[in-house]
Scaffold this active site. Structure first.
Site: not given
Length: 233
Positions: A7, A9, A52, A150, A155
């Protein structure tokens, strides 16, 4: 069979539009068994992280300021994944960012053929149902209460549990694997074979079977039984 559940980010949604990686997490599995080996790194994206994105993963400019840039971690990351299959939730997104970063360094891309996309698999298996990681955790009863934001490694760990369930699940009484030993050069998986349980027929079952085969035309089973009786005599 070695797999890396992976995973990432990022600073945003557009790998080719200037967004960058900020975190990578990976969990190693051998024959669908987590080995305990993992990869985790925070990355300085060399650009501001929009609010965001910060609201999604909580990684701020201040936190990432002293972290290594991707060029400094690329070698270690590629060594960790090796030639393993990559299990990724929404693989096109993560692979796009990884290959964009590799391309900036003049390194070859990771082929999409190496990626197993759990989103696509979930949508094919359960059409119309939610296919998010949280939804799949709920489906399989996996505790994701610690996932307030997250995080790449968290994750990846949750996805490893989901992937195990999608591959058939873990039956507690089967004793499929007892130990997984990992060294720098080898992975040894010891397996325990459970002996078959006896299922001897009852007298009533034997009688019902004999009545059934006697109703057949020239049954082979009846000839074998008669021959056995003659041999015993």
């Amino acid at each position: 069979m070695r797999e890396i559940v992976l995973d990432t980010e990022t600073t945003g949604l557009h790998a080719m539009g200037g967004d960058r990686l900020v975190e990578i997490g990976g969990v190693e599995m051998i024959n669908h068994v987590p080995t305990g080996a993992h990869y985790h790194v925070y990355i300085n994206p060399e650009r501001p992280v929009p609010m965001e994105a910060q609201r999604v993963h909580g990684l701020t400019d201040e936190f990432l300021a002293d972290k290594p840039v991707f060029a400094e971690v690329a070698g270690g990351f590629l060594d960790f994944i090796g030639d393993a299959k990559l299990v990724i939730h929404n693989a096109e997104f993560d692979m796009g960012f990884l290959n964009a970063e590799l391309g900036r360094l003049g390194l070859p891309p990771i082929p999409m053929a190496r990626a197993i996309d759990t989103v696509a698999l979930a949508r094919r298996r359960w059409p119309g149902a939610q296919a998010s990681l949280d939804a799949l955790c709920r489906r399989f009863g996996i505790d994701n209460s610690g996932r307030t934001l997250h995080g790449a490694l968290l994750d990846a760990q949750l996805l490893a549990e989901v992937w195990l369930e999608m591959c058939g699940g873990r039956e507690p009484g089967l004793a499929i694997t007892t130990t997984v030993e990992v060294t720098e050069t080898t992975v040894v998986v010891e397996r325990v074979a459970r002996p078959a349980r006896p299922h001897a027929p009852t007298e009533a079952e034997l009688a019902a079977h004999l009545a059934f085969i006697k109703g057949l035309t020239d049954p082979l089973w009846l000839k074998e039984a008669e021959a056995a009786e003659k041999g015993a005599a």
